[in-house]
Write an enzyme that holds these catalytic residues in place. Structure first.
Site, PDB file in Angstrom:
ATOM      1  N   HIS A   6      -5.373  14.588  -3.474  1.00 18.00           N
ATOM      2  CA  HIS A   6      -4.966  14.428  -4.878  1.00 18.00           C
ATOM      3  C   HIS A   6      -6.017  13.701  -5.699  1.00 18.00           C
ATOM      4  CE1 HIS A   6      -3.512  10.155  -4.802  1.00 18.00           C
ATOM      5  NE2 HIS A   6      -3.264  10.399  -3.540  1.00 18.00           N
TER       6      HIS A   6
ATOM      7  N   GLU B 251       0.355  13.532  -7.476  1.00 19.80           N
ATOM      8  CA  GLU B 251       0.780  12.953  -6.194  1.00 19.80           C
ATOM      9  C   GLU B 251       1.361  11.561  -6.347  1.00 19.80           C
ATOM     10  OE1 GLU B 251       0.604  10.852  -2.310  1.00 19.80           O
ATOM     11  OE2 GLU B 251      -0.281  10.274  -4.222  1.00 19.80           O
TER      12      GLU B 251
ATOM     13  N   ASP C   9      -5.623  12.232   2.907  1.00 17.56           N
ATOM     14  CA  ASP C   9      -5.302  11.076   2.061  1.00 17.56           C
ATOM     15  C   ASP C   9      -5.662   9.807   2.823  1.00 17.56           C
ATOM     16  OD1 ASP C   9      -4.390   9.549  -0.063  1.00 17.56           O
ATOM     17  OD2 ASP C   9      -2.544  10.710  -0.314  1.00 17.56           O
TER      18      ASP C   9
ATOM     19  N   HIS D  73      -4.021   0.683  -3.332  1.00 19.51           N
ATOM     20  CA  HIS D  73      -3.311   0.459  -4.604  1.00 19.51           C
ATOM     21  C   HIS D  73      -3.622  -0.930  -5.169  1.00 19.51           C
ATOM     22  CE1 HIS D  73      -0.173   3.948  -4.655  1.00 19.51           C
ATOM     23  NE2 HIS D  73      -1.394   4.346  -4.357  1.00 19.51           N
TER      24      HIS D  73
HETATM   25 ZN   LIG Z   1      -2.939   8.839  -2.087  1.00 20.60          ZN
END
Ligand SMILES: [Zn+2]
Length: 349
Positions: free
Chosen positions: A74, A225, A246, A326
């Site tokens: 993604h 995503e 990923d 993240h």
């Molecule tokens: Zn991801």
């Protein structure tokens, strides 16, 4: 690795850096999709198209086409949207994707008004000054109410901000702050641009060696995503296998690290396809691609999105270890090259 074509590391890092520097919060990923499309256009054997949802699909004819495969990564990232223009002219935000506000506190950002030029700013706590708010700066909970965008333009009222073209619903991209030091790549949004770069570099490796994938392969670059439904549609139903590419989750208790690719055998959505996962592990072993096998505790993927949407395929998940996911992320070139080699081995298997 002896019989695999070489991986162009400079190309990988160069494309990845360009991609990281192209803002693409979920919902506003068209610039990054266009970059991937333009890059893949250099390989004339790929048939490129876009889905109505805006994802990129590249069809790569194989030596056989009786059991087509798909790879997905993604290109969309975490971000935010203007939720409200505040009485002081600053912006309240609505988050896009799952992240904690403290991970972007102090970060530079770009606001994209629909009809005017992008405007720069930064993300701050509302009561940000230590000299004014004292211990509140440390103690305030970071949430939608207490975080704001301070724009680098003169405004102190909603009217002035609106005159800049800014409105509720405008997208906000966080600065990636890309740096490459001693083969470490440090940047926001390595999730999942690192893996888009691995796929593109795998294409280049085969192309330069004059090789074709064993099976016709769909490369699906998804654009939704981070909100959970990226690859729910768009992968041709003829595909019998889907390898989701990923990032691997690195942290305490994880086997994954920044120097290796990992295969995720289970995440929040449950186990991946055992047989396909076993085959990928065996391939890696045969090619001496050093890798980790891991379980990601708070994680979902586009492979699962496709499963949930009814996709009848075997799904597996591989990708490079990314530290502080993240958050302000980091990986190492070794993990990127290992992932790319693994993809090449799969394509040729
Ligand atoms: Zn991801």
């Amino acid at each position: 690795m002896d019989n695999l074509p070489p991986i162009d590391k400079d190309y990988l890092l160069d494309f990845l850096t360009k991609l990281l520097n192209t803002p693409s919060p979920t919902g506003l990923a068209h610039r990054a999709i266009a970059l991937a499309e333009g890059t893949l256009a250099a390989f004339p054997f790929l048939k490129l198209s876009r889905t109505r949802k805006g994802a990129l699909l590249a069809t790569w004819p194989g030596r056989q086409s009786d059991a087509p495969r798909a790879l997905t990564a993604h290109i969309d990232t975490l971000g935010a949207m203007v939720k409200e223009i505040k009485s002081n002219g600053r912006l309240k935000m609505a988050p896009i994707g799952g992240f904690a506000w403290n991970t972007v506190e102090g970060e530079g950002c770009t606001v994209f008004p629909s009809h005017k030029e992008p405007i720069r700013g930064s993300i701050l706590l509302t009561e940000a000054s230590g000299h004014v708010y004292g211990k509140e700066v440390n103690e305030t909970k970071r949430d939608n109410e207490n975080m704001e965008v301070r724009l680098d333009v003169i405004t102190s009222s909603p009217e002035e901000t609106r005159l800049l073209g800014i409105a509720v619903g405008d997208f906000i991209a966080f600065d990636p702050r890309v740096e490459v030091n001693h083969n470490f790549v440090r940047s926001r949004h390595l999730d999942d641009k690192a893996c888009v770069a691995c796929i593109v570099t795998a294409v280049k490796a085969l192309a330069e060696a004059g090789l074709q994938p064993t099976q016709t392969t769909y490369l699906f670059i998804s654009n939704y995503e981070e909100v959970g439904h990226g690859a729910a549609s768009g992968i041709p139903p003829e595909a019998v296998e889907l390898v989701t590419v990923d990032m691997a989750a690195v942290g305490e208790g994880q086997t994954s690290d920044e120097f290796h690719p990992s295969i995720c055998v289970k995440d929040s959505g449950g186990p991946y396809h055992h047989e396909l996962s076993q085959r990928l592990r065996q391939l890696a072993d045969e090619q001496h691609i050093s890798h980790k096998v891991d379980i990601y505790p708070y994680y979902g993927s586009d492979g699962e999105a496709y499963w949930r949407a009814g996709g009848d395929v075997a799904v597996a998940l591989i990708g490079p270890g990314v530290d502080a996911s993240h958050n302000y992320e980091r990986t190492h070139l070794e993990a990127l090259v290992g992932t790319t080699q693994w993809l090449v081995a799969y394509l040729l298997s």
